[in-house]
Write a protein that holds these residues in place. Sequence first.
Motif, mmCIF file in Angstrom:
data_model
loop_
_atom_site.group_PDB
_atom_site.id
_atom_site.type_symbol
_atom_site.label_atom_id
_atom_site.label_comp_id
_atom_site.label_asym_id
_atom_site.label_seq_id
_atom_site.Cartn_x
_atom_site.Cartn_y
_atom_site.Cartn_z
ATOM 1 N N SER A 39 0.803 -1.226 0.000
ATOM 2 C CA SER A 39 0.000 0.000 0.000
ATOM 3 C C SER A 39 0.835 1.275 0.000
ATOM 4 C CB SER A 39 -0.967 0.006 1.180
ATOM 5 O OG SER A 39 -0.266 0.096 2.385
ATOM 6 N N THR A 40 2.071 1.226 0.452
ATOM 7 C CA THR A 40 2.889 2.443 0.503
ATOM 8 C C THR A 40 3.706 2.668 -0.759
ATOM 9 O OG1 THR A 40 4.661 1.275 1.647
ATOM 10 C CG2 THR A 40 3.080 2.500 3.007
ATOM 11 N N ASN A 42 3.964 3.843 -4.261
ATOM 12 C CA ASN A 42 3.124 4.712 -5.090
ATOM 13 C C ASN A 42 2.678 4.057 -6.391
ATOM 14 O OD1 ASN A 42 3.285 6.771 -3.232
ATOM 15 N ND2 ASN A 42 5.035 7.742 -4.226
ATOM 16 N N ALA A 45 0.282 0.707 -5.381
ATOM 17 C CA ALA A 45 -0.804 0.859 -4.395
ATOM 18 C C ALA A 45 -2.175 0.848 -5.059
ATOM 19 C CB ALA A 45 -0.617 2.131 -3.590
ATOM 20 N N ASN A 46 -2.296 1.427 -6.234
ATOM 21 C CA ASN A 46 -3.591 1.508 -6.913
ATOM 22 C C ASN A 46 -3.798 0.378 -7.916
ATOM 23 O OD1 ASN A 46 -4.286 3.849 -5.516
ATOM 24 N ND2 ASN A 46 -3.166 5.114 -6.976
ATOM 25 N N GLN A 47 -2.897 -0.557 -7.943
ATOM 26 C CA GLN A 47 -3.014 -1.695 -8.848
ATOM 27 C C GLN A 47 -3.862 -2.789 -8.204
ATOM 28 O OE1 GLN A 47 -1.659 -1.732 -12.004
ATOM 29 N NE2 GLN A 47 -0.924 0.336 -11.643
ATOM 30 N N ASN A 48 -4.180 -3.774 -8.986
ATOM 31 C CA ASN A 48 -4.978 -4.908 -8.523
ATOM 32 C C ASN A 48 -4.029 -6.004 -8.026
ATOM 33 O OD1 ASN A 48 -7.026 -6.744 -8.119
ATOM 34 N ND2 ASN A 48 -7.190 -7.298 -10.263
ATOM 35 N N SER A 65 0.462 -2.942 -14.476
ATOM 36 C CA SER A 65 0.532 -2.424 -15.839
ATOM 37 C C SER A 65 1.928 -2.431 -16.458
ATOM 38 C CB SER A 65 -0.061 -1.015 -15.905
ATOM 39 O OG SER A 65 0.580 -0.167 -14.999
ATOM 40 N N GLU A 69 6.558 -2.557 -12.351
ATOM 41 C CA GLU A 69 5.657 -2.632 -11.198
ATOM 42 C C GLU A 69 5.620 -4.043 -10.624
ATOM 43 O OE1 GLU A 69 2.010 -1.117 -12.747
ATOM 44 O OE2 GLU A 69 2.721 0.957 -12.713
#
Length: 105
Positions: A39-40, A42, A45-48, A65, A69
């Motif tokens: 989660s920390t 960047n 954190a917004n990935q699945n 993506s 990552e």
Amino acid sequence: MYKDRVNFLRSLKYRSIMSHHIAFDHAHQLSELVKHAISTSNLIANQNVQYKIEQEQVFLTGIVSSYYEKQLAQESVSRITGVRQVHNRLTVEPAQKAVETLSTN
């Protein structure tokens, strides 16, 4: 509270004497640290990204993506004390394709 607990758990490795009255659920502790690492970051954190922990082994699954990552997720988790092995089963799909895949599910 969550960040306080993570900071407390990290500080334990620097203590030479610990009270024998403190009991920790190692699996829960490890789960919280993995969750925090994911989660920390960047980029991821917004990935699945999901994870499962079995006997100090972390299994990463989901969609990111880029290969960067994917590697970042693995490195973030592998640095955690107590993680013996990381199984990186993340799938790389470009952002547009990942959105289409998630919207059809």
